[in-house]
Each structure stands twice: as structure tokens, then as C-alpha cells.
Design a protein around this motif. Sequence first.
Motif, PDB file in Angstrom:
ATOM      1  N   VAL A 188       0.839  -1.205   0.000  1.00 45.73           N
ATOM      2  CA  VAL A 188       0.000   0.000   0.000  1.00 45.73           C
ATOM      3  C   VAL A 188       0.870   1.249   0.000  1.00 45.73           C
ATOM      4  O   VAL A 188       0.648   2.187  -0.789  1.00 45.73           O
ATOM      5  CB  VAL A 188      -0.958   0.000   1.208  1.00 45.73           C
ATOM      6  N   GLU A 189       1.879   1.285   0.865  1.00 47.82           N
ATOM      7  CA  GLU A 189       2.752   2.455   0.980  1.00 47.82           C
ATOM      8  C   GLU A 189       3.376   2.825  -0.364  1.00 47.82           C
ATOM      9  O   GLU A 189       3.314   3.985  -0.802  1.00 47.82           O
ATOM     10  CB  GLU A 189       3.860   2.175   1.997  1.00 47.82           C
ATOM     11  N   TRP A 190       3.965   1.847  -1.044  1.00 51.95           N
ATOM     12  CA  TRP A 190       4.680   2.158  -2.279  1.00 51.95           C
ATOM     13  C   TRP A 190       3.759   2.285  -3.484  1.00 51.95           C
ATOM     14  O   TRP A 190       4.085   2.990  -4.448  1.00 51.95           O
ATOM     15  CB  TRP A 190       5.804   1.155  -2.512  1.00 51.95           C
ATOM     16  N   THR A 191       2.587   1.676  -3.426  1.00 57.11           N
ATOM     17  CA  THR A 191       1.599   1.919  -4.480  1.00 57.11           C
ATOM     18  C   THR A 191       1.147   3.370  -4.432  1.00 57.11           C
ATOM     19  O   THR A 191       1.064   4.044  -5.476  1.00 57.11           O
ATOM     20  CB  THR A 191       0.390   0.979  -4.326  1.00 57.11           C
ATOM     21  N   LEU A 192       0.882   3.865  -3.237  1.00 59.71           N
ATOM     22  CA  LEU A 192       0.475   5.273  -3.097  1.00 59.71           C
ATOM     23  C   LEU A 192       1.600   6.220  -3.521  1.00 59.71           C
ATOM     24  O   LEU A 192       1.353   7.229  -4.194  1.00 59.71           O
ATOM     25  CB  LEU A 192       0.070   5.559  -1.651  1.00 59.71           C
ATOM     26  N   LYS A 193       2.840   5.897  -3.164  1.00 56.38           N
ATOM     27  CA  LYS A 193       3.969   6.740  -3.569  1.00 56.38           C
ATOM     28  C   LYS A 193       4.111   6.760  -5.083  1.00 56.38           C
ATOM     29  O   LYS A 193       4.407   7.812  -5.684  1.00 56.38           O
ATOM     30  CB  LYS A 193       5.256   6.251  -2.913  1.00 56.38           C
ATOM     31  N   ALA A 194       3.903   5.609  -5.713  1.00 57.14           N
ATOM     32  CA  ALA A 194       4.013   5.544  -7.173  1.00 57.14           C
ATOM     33  C   ALA A 194       2.901   6.364  -7.831  1.00 57.14           C
ATOM     34  O   ALA A 194       3.131   7.056  -8.834  1.00 57.14           O
ATOM     35  CB  ALA A 194       3.954   4.091  -7.639  1.00 57.14           C
ATOM     36  N   ILE A 195       1.691   6.290  -7.297  1.00 61.40           N
ATOM     37  CA  ILE A 195       0.584   7.093  -7.835  1.00 61.40           C
ATOM     38  C   ILE A 195       0.897   8.576  -7.706  1.00 61.40           C
ATOM     39  O   ILE A 195       0.710   9.353  -8.652  1.00 61.40           O
ATOM     40  CB  ILE A 195      -0.732   6.748  -7.104  1.00 61.40           C
ATOM     41  N   ARG A 196       1.390   8.977  -6.546  1.00 65.38           N
ATOM     42  CA  ARG A 196       1.721  10.391  -6.327  1.00 65.38           C
ATOM     43  C   ARG A 196       2.837  10.855  -7.252  1.00 65.38           C
ATOM     44  O   ARG A 196       2.931  12.039  -7.576  1.00 65.38           O
ATOM     45  CB  ARG A 196       2.107  10.609  -4.867  1.00 65.38           C
ATOM     46  N   ALA A 197       3.672   9.910  -7.699  1.00 65.01           N
ATOM     47  CA  ALA A 197       4.744  10.249  -8.641  1.00 65.01           C
ATOM     48  C   ALA A 197       4.238  10.262 -10.085  1.00 65.01           C
ATOM     49  O   ALA A 197       5.013  10.502 -11.013  1.00 65.01           O
ATOM     50  CB  ALA A 197       5.896   9.255  -8.503  1.00 65.01           C
TER      51      ALA A 197
END
Length: 325
Positions: free
Chosen positions: A80-89
Motif C-alpha cells: 500500500v505504501e509504495w503503491t500510493l507513492k508511485a501514484i503520487r509520482a
Amino acid sequence: MKPVNWGVLGAARFAREHMARAIHEAEGARLFALATSDPSRAHGFQAFCPDLIVHDSYDALLADPRVEAVYIPLPNSLHVEWTLKAIRAGKHVLTEKPIAMRADEIDELIRARDSSGLLVAEAYMIVHHPQWQRVRGLIADGAIGRILHADAHFTYDNRADPTNIRNRPETGGGSIPDIGVYTYGCLRWAAQAEPVALRATIRHENGVDVFAQVTGRMAGDSGEFTFHAMTSMRLFPRQEVVFQGERGLIRLTAPFNAGVFGEAQVQMYRKGQADHIERFPGVRQYRNQVEAFVRSLRDGTPYPWTLEDARGTQSMIDQVVASAL
């Protein structure tokens, strides 16, 4: 069609042996970048993709404007953490299953997907295999009549590898997160049904479940049926799914790791009719998954496993865990 440049977060063995190769070989995709803090771990990827760009951190890869889509094979607890970071990127994201550890965590991913307009999905590869598409169609067409019962089994034995992330609670280990997504999700998807009642027997070792047996009832457009699902990380390898209907039976002999566990076969038996067996040799379901993602990204073709689908299976997982308390 312009190829989609993919980046992979982490040099996981599964990525090296399966998904990175699938990205490299898929039509419309290009394996472009890998993020790992250990350059030596990139060698296995560069063996089949020599021009691979290697970033020394996940953040550096996400900051690379040339990367359009990201594949995330990190431990379950980091999805979840890195999926959200990827979306924000600003990246499209394909994250390994389970994409979250609780169903309510997927709600945040759905909101982030909707507000960004990006394609975000769980890497649930079996729906991209023609054997499962065939079974879903057979059930919907009433080939064996109304479904009355279903069985789904997936077991393997990794007790000899205690450091494996599946054997560690801090990384979201356990048989249910790892393979329960298959035994539960395949019943939901193929029969287009949801659980209405279930009960689980679960055995734990060192804070992770190593055996889970679930029984209950599911219901869909074609009615209600009973089911039995079993997962284990301490039993001899087994994969099998069976749907029993009023007028016949459908069996999948290699439902999850088709081509690795064995040849994918859909066997159908009906009273008064010749046995019917369909074989699916040589199918690359991971490559199919990447190509489906690329088609959806480029021309809007509906992706067959949405975050809402993933949430449904995670909700069932949550119910399984709760029912054993």
C-alpha cells in the motif's frame, strides 16, 4: 503504439524469474529500469535485459520521468505504501498480490486511482489465463447446470526456508495472504459469487498462518452453493479447483501456476456425454497480464481485475481471519 517504459521496485527473485521477463517479452512493453540499493542484485536482470537502467533507490526510480508504469513486487506489508507513492509520482501501477493487508486499505488506493486518472491494479495473473476465461464462460453458460459445490486447494511446503518473507509476520507472511487470494478469488471470479457465510480452521507458526481450511456458502446470480478452500505452506504441493453442478463437473488441474505445476487442463464431465478435456500448453499468463495492462493503459480496454475485484477478495480474506477467532 509507443512502448510503455516499465520500472521495477526491488530485485525480488519472483520479479527476476517471472514478471521482469514477462515485461521484457510483452508486446507494447519495455523493461526500462530497476531500483535496488545492491548493484550486484541487478545482474540477473541485466542478463536478459543488458540496457536496463539501475537506480539505487525506489524514490530515484519514481522520480525518473522516462518511467511510465511501475511493477511492485515488494513484501506484502509494503504494498500500500509504495503503491500510493508511485501514484503520487504520476506512475501507472501494477502491484503484486495481495495489494493490501486489509480491505479498507484498498479504499485509499481506489480514491488515489480515481483522483489521479492512472491505471492501478493488483497483479492477479490467473484471470489473464485462457483456462480461467474458459471456465468462467462455461459456468455462465450453464454447461454443468447450476453450481452446487466448489473446492479450491493450493498447498506447498517452505518450512525449510524460515527467512522467506512468507514465513515472517513483519513482512505480511502466511498462506492466506500469499495463496488464499487464489483459492478465494478464483471462486469469486469464475462463479461470479460472493461469500454469505464461512468458517475457518487456521494453524499458526511463529506468527503466520501455515494452514487454513475454510468452508461455507457463496451466492451469485445463478444461486447459492457450498465451498471448501484450503491453503498451506506445510503440505506436499497440490493445486486443484473443482466446480460441481447439477449436470456435471469442471476440474482445473493446474489452476494457479499453470505450466510450472503442470499442464493447464480444463476437464469437464457430464452424465450421458463424452468426457471433454481442453489443454492450454505454452500459455504465458504473466506476459498476458502485462499486455492486458498495456492495452488498458494505451487504448482503454477494460482491465479484467480491478481494485474493486481485489477489494472483494481481500474482504473475503478478512472474513476468513475473523471467523477463526
